[in-house]
Each structure stands twice: as structure tokens, then as C-alpha cells.
Design an enzyme around this catalytic site. Structure first.
Site, PDB file in Angstrom:
ATOM      1  N   GLY A  48     -59.116   1.544 -22.156  1.00 47.87           N
ATOM      2  CA  GLY A  48     -60.544   1.269 -22.215  1.00 47.87           C
ATOM      3  C   GLY A  48     -60.782  -0.216 -22.113  1.00 47.87           C
ATOM      4  O   GLY A  48     -59.869  -1.022 -22.333  1.00 47.87           O
ATOM      5  N   GLN A  53     -65.274  -8.135 -23.063  1.00 41.78           N
ATOM      6  CA  GLN A  53     -63.879  -8.563 -22.949  1.00 41.78           C
ATOM      7  C   GLN A  53     -63.598  -9.335 -21.664  1.00 41.78           C
ATOM      8  O   GLN A  53     -62.577 -10.014 -21.573  1.00 41.78           O
ATOM      9  CB  GLN A  53     -62.938  -7.354 -23.037  1.00 41.78           C
ATOM     10  N   CYS A 101     -55.540  -3.604 -28.620  1.00 41.38           N
ATOM     11  CA  CYS A 101     -56.669  -4.117 -27.856  1.00 41.38           C
ATOM     12  C   CYS A 101     -56.189  -5.267 -26.980  1.00 41.38           C
ATOM     13  O   CYS A 101     -55.418  -6.112 -27.442  1.00 41.38           O
ATOM     14  CB  CYS A 101     -57.749  -4.604 -28.822  1.00 41.38           C
ATOM     15  N   LEU A 102     -56.656  -5.265 -25.735  1.00 39.24           N
ATOM     16  CA  LEU A 102     -56.252  -6.337 -24.815  1.00 39.24           C
ATOM     17  C   LEU A 102     -56.719  -7.701 -25.317  1.00 39.24           C
ATOM     18  O   LEU A 102     -56.152  -8.727 -24.942  1.00 39.24           O
ATOM     19  CB  LEU A 102     -56.829  -6.077 -23.420  1.00 39.24           C
ATOM     20  N   HIS A 143     -63.922   2.646 -30.246  1.00 38.34           N
ATOM     21  CA  HIS A 143     -63.329   1.305 -30.147  1.00 38.34           C
ATOM     22  C   HIS A 143     -64.115   0.454 -29.147  1.00 38.34           C
ATOM     23  O   HIS A 143     -64.446  -0.705 -29.425  1.00 38.34           O
ATOM     24  CB  HIS A 143     -61.861   1.448 -29.722  1.00 38.34           C
ATOM     25  N   GLU A 144     -64.419   1.058 -27.990  1.00 37.70           N
ATOM     26  CA  GLU A 144     -65.109   0.285 -26.937  1.00 37.70           C
ATOM     27  C   GLU A 144     -66.556  -0.032 -27.340  1.00 37.70           C
ATOM     28  O   GLU A 144     -67.042  -1.137 -27.089  1.00 37.70           O
ATOM     29  CB  GLU A 144     -65.067   1.031 -25.604  1.00 37.70           C
ATOM     30  N   HIS A 147     -66.919  -3.023 -29.437  1.00 37.88           N
ATOM     31  CA  HIS A 147     -66.925  -4.304 -28.711  1.00 37.88           C
ATOM     32  C   HIS A 147     -68.355  -4.719 -28.341  1.00 37.88           C
ATOM     33  O   HIS A 147     -68.647  -5.911 -28.255  1.00 37.88           O
ATOM     34  CB  HIS A 147     -66.088  -4.205 -27.435  1.00 37.88           C
TER      35      HIS A 147
HETATM   36 NI    NI Z   1     -60.474  -3.466 -27.461  1.00 41.00          NI
END
Ligand code: NI
Length: 174
Positions: A48, A53, A101-102, A143-144, A147
Site C-alpha cells: 500500500g 508518502q 511502512c516504506l 494503515h493507509e 497516513h
Molecule cells: Ni505506511
């Protein structure tokens, strides 16, 4: 935008903003943002990605899923673009599961999330979609969406002891 899709890292202010809703799913800016998000997700190992991000404080996420070590029965879900996503839990039941998470490289943590949710968003064509998501895909969605609200998964952990390095996480799985 940068061809190597620089991912905002924890500490970047953009990850802590309340992202702005998308007013027009068809505008050239929205189309360009979707293309960039898709490319950035494709070039990563993520399941995701959220627009903040890649440095854009707008309410668009991509949610994907594939079987993995923690969720061997996770369904295969092609990367799905979701515009202005919202959800409500279908029950109070939460489950802890591993997340990474990236934007937080090298770290994994056990995060409690609602197991069953009802989501609503606009798809890439600007059409309203409503559906239920469960388990791993519900986790990725939550999670997304976090953000978009200026949160990262570390904000959701119940104890610092639920945070581990990625190398230790891989040992736990083996
Ligand atoms: Ni993330």
C-alpha cells in the site's frame, strides 16, 4: 516528480498533515498523482501507499494484497486506487498484526486494527464504491488511511515492546 519516487521518511512534516480531499477525480493533477503513486508502489515491496508518502498531502491511497509470511492466506488484490477513502468498523473486534511502512524503514511492529470494516471511496473513474474489507486487506486500508490523517503505524502500537527491527522480525518468522 522524481523518477526514483523518493518516499517521505518519518520526521518529514508532510507525514504529519491532515491531507486535503480530492475535489475532482478527473483533473490532470489527480491523474498525474495516481500515475506517480502507482509507479512508486510498483517499484517497492509495499502492499500500500498513500499520497503523503510521495510528498503530496492529498487523500488518495493505493491498497494491494498478496499472500505473505504473516498472512499466508491473504487474498491477491491488484493495486486498487482509492480516492477520499473513509471507513467504519463493523464490530469492536481488533486484532494485532505485524506492519511495516516504506516511510519507516527497518522497523516492524504489532499493531491493533479492526478486523472487519465497511469502506467507501471513489475509484479511479470517480465512481463511488462501498464494500466490506476483512483481516489483512482491512489492515492495509486502515494503515493507509492513517497516513491521510497524519498518523504512522508506530502511533498505534500498545507497547514499545511490540516494536522490533526488521532483522529480528525476519528471525521471528523463520
Ligand atoms: Ni505506511
Amino acid at each position: 516528480m522524481n523518477a526514483i519516487h523518493e518516499i517521505a521518511q518519518l520526521g518529514a512534516a508532510v507525514l504529519r498533515l491532515d491531507a486535503q480531499p480530492i475535489a475532482n477525480a478527473h483533473s490532470p493533477e489527480t491523474r498525474a498523482l495516481i500515475d506517480t503513486l502507482r509507479a512508486a508502489l510498483a517499484s517497492s515491496q509495499g502492499v500500500g501507499l498513500a499520497a503523503p508518502q510521495i510528498g503530496i498531502s492529498r487523500r488518495i491511497v493505493i491498497v494491494a494484497s498478496r499472500p505473505n509470511a504473516r498472512y499466508p492466506h491473504a487474498p491477491l488484490m491488484e493495486p486498487t486506487v482509492m480516492i477520499n477513502p473513509v471507513f467504519r468498523p463493523l464490530s469492536d473486534e481488533k486484532e494485532k498484526g505485524w506492519e511495516g511502512c516504506l516511510s519507516v524503514p527497518g522497523i516492524r511492529a504489532l499493531v491493533p486494527r479492526f478486523k472487519d470494516i465497511r469502506v467507501e471511496y471513489l475509484d479511479e473513474q470517480g465512481k463511488r464504491v462501498e464494500k466490506e474489507l476483512h483481516d489483512f486487506i482491512a489492515r492495509v486500508f486502515q494503515h493507509e488511511v492513517d497516513h491521510l490523517d497524519g498518523l504512522v503505524f508506530l502511533d498505534r502500537v500498545e507497547s514499545n515492546r511490540d516494536i522490533v527491527s526488521e532483522s529480528e522480525y525476519f528471525k521471528l518468522l523463520s
